[in-house]
Design an enzyme around this catalytic site. Structure first.
Site, short mmCIF file in Angstrom:
data_model
loop_
_atom_site.label_atom_id
_atom_site.label_comp_id
_atom_site.label_asym_id
_atom_site.label_seq_id
_atom_site.Cartn_x
_atom_site.Cartn_y
_atom_site.Cartn_z
N ASP A 1 10.37 5.44 -9.63
CA ASP A 1 9.93 6.11 -10.86
C ASP A 1 10.58 7.47 -11.05
O ASP A 1 10.77 7.93 -12.18
CB ASP A 1 8.41 6.27 -10.84
CG ASP A 1 7.69 4.96 -11.09
OD1 ASP A 1 8.36 3.95 -11.38
OD2 ASP A 1 6.44 4.93 -10.98
N LYS B 1 -0.46 -4.10 -3.38
CA LYS B 1 -1.78 -3.59 -2.99
C LYS B 1 -1.91 -2.16 -3.51
O LYS B 1 -1.36 -1.23 -2.95
CB LYS B 1 -1.97 -3.62 -1.48
CG LYS B 1 -3.34 -3.06 -1.04
CD LYS B 1 -3.47 -3.04 0.47
CE LYS B 1 -4.83 -2.47 0.89
NZ LYS B 1 -4.98 -1.05 0.62
N SER C 1 0.82 -1.20 0.00
CA SER C 1 0.00 0.00 0.00
C SER C 1 0.86 1.27 0.00
O SER C 1 1.60 1.52 -0.94
CB SER C 1 -0.95 -0.05 1.21
OG SER C 1 -1.89 1.00 1.19
#
Length: 543
Positions: free
Chosen positions: A295, A309, A284
């Site tokens: 990223d 998740k 999460s």
């Protein structure tokens, strides 16, 4: 032409919505009618609350694991999930055979101050015998309104005596940052175990304190962090990246759930080299942070592939002090990837296979142009080897032999060395080995299990009589080798025992500090941080 196409779609939406409203009204009426008939005519007395609660649980179970109903009786569990605190005595408990025992009182908690110790067997609470109850039942009894008192009667196995302790419940708060500190070579370390309220501000405070102590590199440990509040993940990234950078987007069924989350404040330090540790239990909000670091090419991700998740939940307050956590959207990290591993709506699992080839996954690009893939979860930049515990260590833990030994050790020693220095000497380990052997515990090795399968196949194929002498000889040699397992795996077992003993004196902070000394992921993270060329090469995507 476009207007003509929009009209039927508009009416179709209204039609589906109206149909759903009718279906809801119809089925609620049926449900209430059944409940009333049961109450009036069922052969035995019924508990309407219990029946309705089970019906709600069953309904939500058909959706996804994260849409959860919290009845009034689970209010403390709800508080723990959202705030990291609950009303209780502040102690971990666990099943120990037929008994439930104190596993670990939290430092300075009511349980700790009252005198409860690890290993104490819980006999009675407020005079009520609880020896027939399991750990879940007793946990519910121990939790409650802060300020209320309990009398807890225990038996202490180390002296065989019974004691009664008066314990007053308090707000027990789990710190999101249980430990931070400086390692060698100006490397700082922050352990973040949950994204509850103020998690990001505690990380920020720890970060600034470490900078004041001369930190030039950072290890951020998100292993076993199951996540929490999304905005805390976004706020945490604000320590490391510029203002107004997109960290996550959410996309849901309704327009209100489509949001873009950006950093809001001036950055604290956008240049410090960072290694983020993750594992299979990082989920999460942990994946939002790890994914953003990856990223944005802001830090190296090290460890194991994360849980996967990517669903967002909202908390909906209901009547009668109940609450409902509902999945409302999916989140996407800066490259555009969604880390969700299981599509519960279509009952499809991205991670069904042990490995998804890159050719079958959707490629995305990081800020520096590295290729990353949408495979469910975050794949580390540097994957570390699996650390599988030996069969004998599992058996020692399962049979509570290490737990009991550590309790006896703590009973006989008033103090030990500092947490980062303590380890078991060879002579102390020999005492443990003798202690364990006298417990007559048993376990099966993988080799024995494979031999058992071999015997069954050989018997079916009528070969076993011919190989039986060899088979028995192999079993005898395995037994001989197994008798030496406790010394063959001494380093692994000794490290675990030392860590358990440290927890008796220095609690959770000490446990983490002790683990850092022998943690292979920490060692590798330090090597990468101190090798500037290797660090930059990983983030550039060049081999």
């Amino acid at each position: 032409m476009k207007k003509l196409l929009l009209i039927p779609i508009f009416f179709l939406t209204i039609s589906i919505s109206a149909q759903n409203d009718f279906e809801i009204a119809k089925n609620v009426d049926i449900f209430v009618s059944i409940l009333k008939e049961l109450n009036a005519k069922y052969a035995d007395d019924i508990n309407p609350t219990d029946l309705v609660t089970k019906a709600i649980y069953g309904m939500l179970e058909s959706l996804d694991p994260y849409s959860v109903y919290y009845p009034e009786s689970k209010i403390e569990e709800f508080k723990l999930m959202t705030t990291g605190q609950y009303g209780g005595i502040g102690a971990l408990i666990q099943q120990h055979g037929k008994n439930v025992v104190i596993a670990e009182p939290y430092e300075n908690s009511p349980a700790h101050r009252a005198g409860l110790r690890a290993g104490d067997i819980i006999l009675k609470i407020n005079g009520q015998n609880v020896q027939d109850k399991n750990s879940s039942d007793i946990s519910t009894i121990l939790k409650g309104q802060p300020g209320t008192s309990l009398n807890v009667e225990i038996e202490r196995p180390t002296d065989g005596k019974k004691y009664t302790f008066a314990v007053k419940r308090e707000d027990i708060k789990f710190p999101p940052v249980p430990y931070f500190g400086m390692l060698e070579n100006k490397i700082g370390y922050i352990n973040l175990n949950q994204f509850t309220e103020k998690a990001s501000s505690e990380v920020k405070d720890a970060f600034i304190k470490l900078k004041d102590q001369g930190m030039k590199y950072l290890i951020l440990d998100l292993r076993n962090n199951g996540g929490g509040l999304l905005h805390e993940a976004v706020n945490l990234m604000n320590i490391f990246v510029d203002q107004n950078v997109i960290i996550a987007e959410t996309k849901g069924k309704i327009k209100e759930q489509n949001n873009v989350f950006r950093t809001k404040a001036p950055v604290i330090d956008k240049d410090i080299p960072v290694v983020v540790l993750v594992n299979e239990a990082s989920a999460s909000s942990s994946e939002i942070v790890a994914g953003a670091f990856q990223d944005l090419d802001r830090g190296v991700i090290l460890g194991k592939k994360t849980f996967g998740k990517g669903l967002v939940q909202n908390i909906v307050p209901l009547s009668y002090n109940t609450s409902f956590k509902i999945t409302v959207s999916k989140y996407y990290i800066p490259s555009g990837r969604c880390v969700q591993n299981v599509d519960y709506f279509n009952r499809d699992t991205l991670g069904a296979a042990p490995h998804i080839p890159d050719s079958l996954a959707t490629p995305y690009k990081t800020k520096n142009g590295r290729t990353v893939y949408d495979k469910g979860g975050i794949e580390p930049d540097v994957t570390t080897p699996d650390s599988i515990p030996s069969n004998i260590l599992i058996a020692l833990l399962f049979n509570n032999i290490i737990f009991d030994f550590c309790n006896e050790y703590a009973d006989k020693h008033d103090n030990i060395l500092p947490a980062n220095q303590f380890k078991l000497s060879d002579s102390e380990y020999k005492k443990f080995a003798d202690y364990a052997v006298n417990k007559n515990f048993e376990y099966k090795t993988e080799t024995e299990e494979l031999l058992k399968e071999l015997k069954e196949v050989a018997e079916n194929e009528k070969y076993f009589p011919a190989i039986e002498p060899i088979y028995n000889e192999i079993l005898k040699k395995i037994d001989t080798e197994k008798s030496n397992d406790i010394y063959k795996f001494q380093n692994e077992i000794s490290d675990f025992i030392a860590n358990e003993i440290v927890a008796r004196y220095y609690f959770q902070k000490g446990r983490i500090e002790n683990q850092l000394v022998t943690d292979p992921d920490i060692k590798l993270a330090m090597e990468i941080l101190l090798d500037a060329k290797r660090y930059k090469t990983i983030l550039s995507g060049k081999k």
